[in-house]
Design a protein around this motif. Structure first.
Motif, PDB file in Angstrom:
ATOM      1  N   THR A 183       0.821  -1.254   0.014  1.00 19.56           N
ATOM      2  CA  THR A 183      -0.012  -0.274  -0.113  1.00 19.56           C
ATOM      3  C   THR A 183       0.797   1.262   0.090  1.00 19.56           C
ATOM      4  N   GLU A 201      -8.605   5.442  -5.915  1.00 14.76           N
ATOM      5  CA  GLU A 201      -7.964   4.385  -5.470  1.00 14.76           C
ATOM      6  C   GLU A 201      -7.204   3.879  -6.759  1.00 14.76           C
ATOM      7  N   LYS A 203      -4.795   1.066  -8.459  1.00 16.29           N
ATOM      8  CA  LYS A 203      -4.340  -0.285  -8.222  1.00 16.29           C
ATOM      9  C   LYS A 203      -3.329  -0.737  -9.377  1.00 16.29           C
ATOM     10  N   GLN A 222      -2.201  -4.233 -10.822  1.00 17.54           N
ATOM     11  CA  GLN A 222      -2.665  -5.542 -11.003  1.00 17.54           C
ATOM     12  C   GLN A 222      -1.821  -6.558 -11.823  1.00 17.54           C
ATOM     13  N   ASP A 274      -5.082  -7.582  -7.520  1.00 16.44           N
ATOM     14  CA  ASP A 274      -4.240  -6.561  -7.022  1.00 16.44           C
ATOM     15  C   ASP A 274      -3.388  -6.827  -6.099  1.00 16.44           C
ATOM     16  N   THR A 298      -1.980  -1.130  -3.788  1.00 13.25           N
ATOM     17  CA  THR A 298      -3.067   0.016  -3.999  1.00 13.25           C
ATOM     18  C   THR A 298      -2.247   1.145  -3.420  1.00 13.25           C
ATOM     19  N   ASP A 316      -3.590   4.976  -2.382  1.00 12.32           N
ATOM     20  CA  ASP A 316      -4.691   5.795  -1.949  1.00 12.32           C
ATOM     21  C   ASP A 316      -4.241   7.477  -2.388  1.00 12.32           C
TER      22      ASP A 316
END
Ligand code: C2O
Ligand code: CU
Length: 486
Positions: free
Chosen positions: A247, A315, A317, A319, A337, A340, A342
């Protein structure tokens, strides 16, 4: 909770024959989406800032501390050692690591720097370090034919000048199928000179790997026909060393530089980014004319350098597009995913980041001095029942070619069988017909032919091999000379 099912039968689609393994093992791994792993922000070093101008703010793995205060010298310590590593929440495994982490810490330098690596081996087996993609002298290349492997408890100092800016990686070149699978790899980034360095809000590195678990242990090597045919296809994706979601956060209007490396034993990775734009600026061999793809295909060993542009909050992502067998038994592409970001609203009055890249150099425009053909195939035989070959030889002892220093060589690489081969040359860059950029690794698909033009500009004795570790281990490993012999 979400389940990831990667079947070992994925890559049989394009393949010739591997009769009894069509329905190879399916292993289920539980992912917990709510738990997140945050990668630390690493502070910049004041010394370097004063001398070189700021290095990018980097997010993704630990960074090796430069122990040498002198500008233009990067001096670091690397130790290979077994270590318990947390691969997912509540799931630890004894792995092999550089300095205790997977991936090993980032080694960063600026083009033209001298890099000194004090390496010590605390593994229970010999090893070397190969600096994948660096055009450095052959005795520093980690080639076990030239450098005696470093025995357990012993050390070796690697010292070389980094001649090209770009995204590279390091890994062992002894028992590669085992040592890389157990986690011995790290990223190596050679920054552009300060005046040519694009200024992004930050950089992220994504090291893509997969591992093959059998229950809660790594599966033993070479136990399936599947693994001999296609290399070891894992059943768990590891991104920056974790099976959990990676993240991060950013602000709308920002731009980041992301670098991708595929360090898997065998799996060709495909990634895409949703919620943001991304533009490719670099390949294995450094800068390329920018282009905007839908997804990036990364065979083992290859790298991409991209700019990610956050136009909107939301968001974002990362992948991985993976071929999986669905409940009905059909092979389909599924998007997993793996990271991510933010992206929050920009504070009022904040201008979007503008990034200036120095122009990409043109591809070398050189007359071809020589034409060669490389044939990739396999025969029955050897200890494990199959031998992968380059021009009719498994583990060739004599160099396959002797090139003149500076020669430009067209190579037609023919794959006679179904399984694909990410073909890799040490010590040199090449261009690939029909593709932009310079490379050191090229994917030769099942029964495909690929043409490359290699620039034999770095003298020495070099390896050429398939980067599927299992193929190389059972024979698809050869070498060539550039310039006078040792
Ligand atoms: Cu990543 Cu012989 O190479
Ligand atoms: Cu191969």
């Amino acid at each position: 909770m979400r389940q990831i099912l990667l079947t070992a039968a994925l890559f049989l689609m394009a393949s010739c024959s591997s009769p009894d393994t069509e329905d190879g093992p399916v292993v289920t791994i539980d992912f917990d989406e709510d738990e997140v792993t945050t990668t630390p922000d690493v502070p910049e070093e004041p010394v370097e800032e004063a001398v070189l101008g700021p290095l990018p703010k980097f997010v993704g793995s630990p960074v090796l501390a430069d122990l040498n205060p002198r500008p233009n010298i990067v001096e670091v310590k690397l130790e290979a050692r077994p270590q318990m590593v947390q691969l997912a929440d509540g799931f630890e495994l004894e792995m092999f690591t550089f300095n205790g982490s997977i991936p090993g810490p980032l080694l960063e330098a600026t083009v033209g720097d001298t890099v000194i690596v004090h390496f010590s081996n605390h593994l229970p087996q010999p090893t070397t370090i190969h600096w994948h993609g660096l055009r450095i002298p052959d005795d520093m290349d980690g080639n076990p034919r030239i450098q005696n492997p470093v025995k357990p408890g012993e050390s070796f100092t690697y010292k070389f000048v980094v001649p090209d800016a770009g995204t590279f990686w390091y890994h062992p070149h002894v028992r590669t199928f085992d040592q890389i699978e157990r986690g011995l790899y790290g990223t190596l980034v050679v920054h552009e000179r300060p005046e040519e360095r694009p200024r992004h809000d930050r950089e992220r590195y994504f090291v893509l790997d997969d591992i093959l678990l059998d229950g809660d242990q790594l599966a033993r090597p070479f136990t399936s026909q599947m693994e001999l045919m296609h290399g070891r296809q894992g059943n768990a994706l590891l991104t920056n060393g974790t099976m959990e979601m990676v993240t991060g956060s950013a602000t709308a209007g920002e731009r980041e530089r992301w670098r991708f490396v595929n360090t898997a034993n065998a799996r060709t990775m495909e990634v895409t980014i949703t919620g943001a734009r991304f533009v490719v600026y670099g390949t294995d061999g450094g800068r390329v004319e920018p282009f905007e793809p839908n997804s990036l295909l990364l065979p083992v060993g290859q790298r991409y350098d991209v700019e990610v542009i956050y136009d909107e909050p939301g968001e974002v992502k990362l992948q991985q597009l993976v071929l999986v067998r669905n409940a009905a038994g059909n092979v389909v592409t599924e998007a997993f995913d793996v990271a991510t970001i933010d992206v929050t609203e920009a504070p009022a009055g904040q201008e979007p980041t503008a990034v200036e890249w120095a122009p990409a150099p043109a591809l070398p425009d050189r007359t071809v001095d020589r034409e060669e053909t490389i044939v990739l195939d396999a025969v029955q035989g050897g200890e494990l029942g199959i031998q992968w070959r380059i021009n009719g030889e498994a583990h060739a002892m004599e160099p396959l070619f002797e090139f003149e220093h500076g020669e430009t060589v067209n190579m037609t690489i023919r794959n006679m069988l179904g399984p694909e081969h990410p073909f890799h040359l040490h010590g040199q860059f090449f261009s690939v017909k029909g593709k932009p950029g310079l490379w050191d690794t090229v994917l030769v698909g099942g029964q495909q032919t690929v043409e490359i033009t290699a620039y034999m500009d770095n003298p020495g004795e070099w390896m050429m091999h398939c980067h599927i570790a299992e193929h190389a281990e059972v024979g698809m490993m050869s070498h060539f000379m550039v310039g006078a012999s040792h």
